[in-house]
Design an enzyme around this catalytic site. Structure first.
Site, short mmCIF file in Angstrom:
data_model
loop_
_atom_site.label_atom_id
_atom_site.label_comp_id
_atom_site.label_asym_id
_atom_site.label_seq_id
_atom_site.Cartn_x
_atom_site.Cartn_y
_atom_site.Cartn_z
N LYS A 76 53.03 -4.22 16.59
CA LYS A 76 51.92 -4.92 15.91
C LYS A 76 50.47 -4.27 16.40
CE LYS A 76 49.64 -9.43 14.68
NZ LYS A 76 49.75 -11.04 14.27
N TRP A 77 49.74 -3.57 16.07
CA TRP A 77 48.55 -2.92 17.22
C TRP A 77 47.00 -3.55 15.86
CZ3 TRP A 77 48.75 2.33 18.90
CH2 TRP A 77 47.22 3.23 18.95
N ASP A 78 47.10 -4.08 17.15
CA ASP A 78 45.33 -5.00 17.05
C ASP A 78 44.31 -4.33 17.39
OD1 ASP A 78 44.00 -7.70 15.73
OD2 ASP A 78 45.28 -8.67 17.01
N TRP B 142 36.16 -13.20 7.79
CA TRP B 142 37.49 -13.60 8.27
C TRP B 142 37.75 -14.83 7.76
CZ3 TRP B 142 39.15 -17.91 11.08
CH2 TRP B 142 40.18 -17.70 11.58
N ASP C 77 44.07 -13.64 8.31
CA ASP C 77 45.06 -14.40 9.60
C ASP C 77 44.63 -15.56 9.45
OD1 ASP C 77 44.76 -12.85 11.58
OD2 ASP C 77 43.19 -13.65 12.94
N CYS D 94 46.78 -3.91 12.47
CA CYS D 94 46.13 -5.68 12.71
C CYS D 94 45.46 -5.29 12.37
CB CYS D 94 46.45 -6.42 13.04
SG CYS D 94 46.88 -8.04 12.94
N ARG E 142 34.58 -11.72 21.27
CA ARG E 142 36.22 -12.27 21.99
C ARG E 142 36.32 -11.85 23.17
NH1 ARG E 142 41.94 -12.11 19.97
NH2 ARG E 142 42.09 -13.72 19.31
N ASP F 276 53.22 -11.85 20.13
CA ASP F 276 52.25 -11.83 20.08
C ASP F 276 51.35 -12.14 21.53
OD1 ASP F 276 49.30 -11.63 18.55
OD2 ASP F 276 50.66 -12.26 17.00
N ASP F 277 50.00 -11.90 21.06
CA ASP F 277 48.81 -11.76 22.31
C ASP F 277 49.50 -12.76 23.29
OD1 ASP F 277 46.69 -11.40 23.70
OD2 ASP F 277 45.07 -11.86 22.01
N ASN G 157 40.71 -6.48 17.52
CA ASN G 157 39.53 -7.64 17.76
C ASN G 157 38.39 -7.87 17.28
OD1 ASN G 157 41.47 -9.43 16.40
ND2 ASN G 157 42.19 -8.92 18.21
C1 DGJ Z 1 44.39 -11.29 15.58
C2 DGJ Z 1 46.02 -11.06 14.26
O1 DGJ Z 1 45.17 -11.14 13.20
C3 DGJ Z 1 46.40 -12.53 14.86
O2 DGJ Z 1 47.77 -12.02 13.85
C4 DGJ Z 1 47.15 -12.56 16.13
O3 DGJ Z 1 47.32 -11.57 16.45
C5 DGJ Z 1 45.41 -12.45 17.85
N1 DGJ Z 1 44.95 -11.40 17.16
C6 DGJ Z 1 46.06 -12.67 18.62
O4 DGJ Z 1 44.51 -12.05 19.57
#
Ligand code: DGJ
Length: 722
Positions: free
Chosen positions: A471-473, A194, A543, A521, A438, A361-362, A475
């Site tokens: 933006k489709w994230d 990361w 990030d 993303c 997370r 964003d989030d 995590n």
């Molecule tokens: C990970 C992304 O890479 C960030 O840019 C951001 O959107 C966060 N997640 C939000 O939780």
């Protein structure tokens, strides 16, 4: 062009400068003959060495297993005596074995779509489909090869059809295998973590073999579904490089191993661990494609080939050739602490500076004020976004800006209404508590009702307001991959079904919202892969927005991806990932090698930095045609020299170029650095910083860059044909 010579039984696939050759041996086995620089001959069967001991089975049946030891099998199968890495393993009634014999082939112009999968497309190509069969299993395997006529690339994939009457279980179906004669190859791959994704690493290939892999359900930050085999002394400009890149967004395996005779076998495909696919009679399974690129002009040509292929034959978005709006994203500006007023204050200041889009964003939904809740509850939190989403979007639009929004559709928080209502929608193994990452879990995309719920959640938000960008994230990786929906003998399908579900959802989204600008993303750049590019023309790269770390991340990413696909933003300092302080101007120059945008609280940064933004945007727009469509040349690498970084983009007509030079470390008592430009026309006169030089002078005698004062200094140099 693709030919088949009936007499010699040789298939030859030509791209402008490369040939890929296969042959039928012993009337049944498909052998790999050659891959490399273009050949004019088709009389190449001798390279399969079937006239040497141990000879083919029809001539020497007592040594059939020894034949498998040395024959360069194009689609090697496990279980019948090829002890090297297999590409296909099928289980039937508990026994694992397959043996494929050539049946027929077809050559046609163009390329078919791969059902449910991302894939290269286009008219400038020809395709060869070879049908192989295992009569015992009743299994047909169609090997598909597309040779591009405008790019030195070959796309390979696989389709399995159960033509028999019993269930088959596919345990392994790798998309590509290339057997190669011994050469002193090195193995180049992209490794990371990361916040430092895709750093370049090269190691020798030996007998023990070497592999890259992911079992995370996505490519991950750690390894990347790409490797190159490079000849000794391969540089940016000279030497051989064979690239293998997987067009897939889930588990992968890439492996190279030297055998007892010093020959190599290179394979790539879906990782066979955690994978079994049930193939009922009549059913089909398609394995995603691998893109093979050969260059005899070093890594630079390999990169440019991938860039051209992905720009012209993979990315489909209507945004493909358009400059993307310069955006400002609130993530590093506010994290979860924002409301509509805060967002509007950022938007007001941003619009004055010429920024064209606000991305929320989030943290805008459910009761999400940190990363511990609400994933799955995609309803706007009106305590934060007072007056609702439509109102906020209208206000942003009234400032002359577009609006974008963040989702993480594949996930669910235990603290959510969705989880309370549907605890069985989560990936989990019977009797085990699924592990959090997370503080979130993963939805079971094998369930049709989950896909439907997720689609409607995202689409209904997009229907309520004028939203131009998503933006489709994602995590967290996939773990505990059990499904309470699938029967026992299909549990091994869960991870692949997840990826297919993501593809299906994004395809549907783009059908309903064809002009949507989608950016994929995954916790930064954990799902930066060619599969995702088929859906989104850009992917968030990392990030880590620190200008110095980004030089290395972007160098590794640029090795195979066009710059127009690389999400890059200017952020605030000290940088949130490294604590480093770099000049605002340098941050801008480094982010210009990508989609360009801002990720900071513009209302709080020093006024002198804010004042630089309009100029940066103007420069980005000026250089964007080169970033979007130019030929990329790496002139120097900070990763290698630890002092400075330098790359060049040259227009296809060679009339214009830009050189980005970043002096990372200041050096005392060194007054200039010489760089050698590349890709120009020797006899053309170019103007550079008010002086005139021929292309030959700039490329062979070099250009002097005066030393700059201080660390982290950068500049872009214009090169214009007079
Ligand atoms: C990970 C992304 O890479 C960030 O840019 C951001 O959107 C966060 N997640 C939000 O939780």
């Amino acid at each position: 062009m693709i030919t088949f010579d009936e007499k010699t039984k040789i298939f030859k696939l030509d791209t402008p400068n490369t040939s890929y050759v296969m042959g039928i041996a012993d009337n049944r086995y498909l052998g790999h003959v050659y891959y490399g620089k273009k050949l004019n001959d088709t009389n190449l069967g001798y390279l399969m060495r079937t006239k040497e001991a141990p000879f083919v089975p029809s001539e020497n049946l007592r040594e059939k297993v020894s034949f498998f030891d040395s024959f360069p099998m194009e689609m090697p199968c496990g279980g019948v005596g090829d002890f090297r890495e297999s590409a296909l393993l099928v289980s039937c009634k508990g026994q694992e074995a397959a043996e494929l014999f050539y049946v027929s082939h077809e050559i046609f112009h163009g390329k078919k779509k791969l059902k449910g999968l991302p894939a290269t497309w286009g008219e400038n190509c020809d395709t060869l489909e070879i049908t192989m069969e295992d009569e015992v299993l009743g299994l047909q395997v169609v090997l598909s090869y597309t040779a591009f006529t405008d790019t030195d690339a070959i796309a390979r994939s696989l389709r399995l059809v159960n033509g028999g009457s019993g269930d088959l279980y596919v345990k392994k179906a790798l998309s590509a295998c290339v057997d190669m004669d011994q050469k002193d190859f090195e193995f180049l791959s992209l490794f990371g973590s990361w916040a430092r994704e895709r750093h370049i690493e090269t190691v020798p290939v030996g007998h023990g073999g070497i592999s890259i892999e992911s079992l995370r359900g996505e490519p991950g930050h750690q390894e990347h579904p790409f490797f190159a085999l490079t000849g000794k002394n391969c540089s940016q400009d000279a030497g051989e490089a064979y690239g293998f890149h997987f067009v897939y967004s889930g588990n992968f395996l890439g492996k190279v191993k030297m055998n007892q005779f010093g020959n190599l076998r290179a394979v790539m495909g879906i990782h066979p661990d955690s994978f079994t696919w049930k193939l009922e009679p009549g059913a089909e399974f398609t394995a995603p494609e691998v893109i093979l690129v050969y260059s005899d002009e070093g890594l630079g040509k390999m990169s440019r080939t991938y860039h051209d292929l992905y720009r012209n034959h993979l990315i489909r978005s209507p945004w493909k050739d358009k400059a993307r709006p310069v955006l400002i994203n609130n993530w590093e500006a506010t994290y979860f602490e924002f409301d509509d007023e805060k967002l509007l204050s950022i938007a007001r200041e941003a619009s004055k500076a010429g920024i064209e889009m606000l991305v929320m964003d989030d943290g805008w939904f459910g009761h999400r004020n940190s990363d511990n809740s609400s994933l799955g509850d995609w309803q706007v939190n009106e305590d934060k976004i007072k007056g609702g989403l439509e109102h906020l979007v209208d206000e942003v639009n009234a400032l002359g800006m577009e609006f974008g929004i963040w989702f993480e559709p594949e996930m669910i928080s235990p603290d959510s209404d969705l989880y309370c209502n549907h605890p069985d929608w989560v990936l989990q193994m019977q009797g085990r508590v699924p592990g959090l990452a997370r503080e979130q879990l993963v939805l079971d995309f094998s369930r049709p009702e989950v896909l439907e719920y997720v689609y409607e959640s995202v689409a209904s938000i997009l229907r309520t307001a004028n939203i131009s960008y998503v933006k489709w994230d994602m995590n967290r990786p996939l773990a505990d991959c059990g499904s309470s929906y699938l029967p026992e003998d299909q549990q091994g399908e869960v991870m692949h079904r997840h990826v297919l579900g993501v593809y299906e959802l994004q395809e549907r989204l783009l059908e309903e919202f064809p002009n949507l600008l989608l950016e994929n993303c995954s916790g930064g750049g954990a799902r930066f892969d060619p599969g995702m590019l088929y859906y989104s023309p850009q992917i968030w790269c990392s990030d880590d927005t620190d200008a110095v770390e980004r030089l290395m991340i972007q160098e590794g990413t640029q090795l195979v991806y066009p710059l127009s696909a690389i999400g890059a933003h200017v952020s605030d300092c000290p940088n949130h990932a490294t604590g480093r302080v770099t000049p605002f101007a340098t941050r801008g120059i480094v982010a210009m090698a990508g989609t360009f945008g801002y990720e900071l609280d513009i209302t709080k940064i020093p006024p002198e930095e804010r004042e630089m933004i309009p100029q940066q945007i103007e420069e980005f727009k000026k250089y964007y045609p080169l970033v979007n469509a130019g030929d990329y040349y790496r002139l120097a690498s900070y990763r290698e020299n630890h002092i400075y970084d330098c790359y060049e983009l040259v227009s296809k007509n060679k009339k214009q170029a830009m050189v980005t030079f970043v002096q990372v470390m200041a050096e005392p008592n060194i007054h200039s650095r010489k760089i050698y430009l590349k890709g120009l026309e020797e006899d053309t006169v170019y103007e550079v910083e008010g002086k005139r030089y021929t292309g030959s002078t700039l490329m062979y005698a070099g250009l002097l860059i005066p030393g700059m004062w201080g660390d982290y200094q950068a500049k872009i140099i214009d090169v214009l044909a007079v």
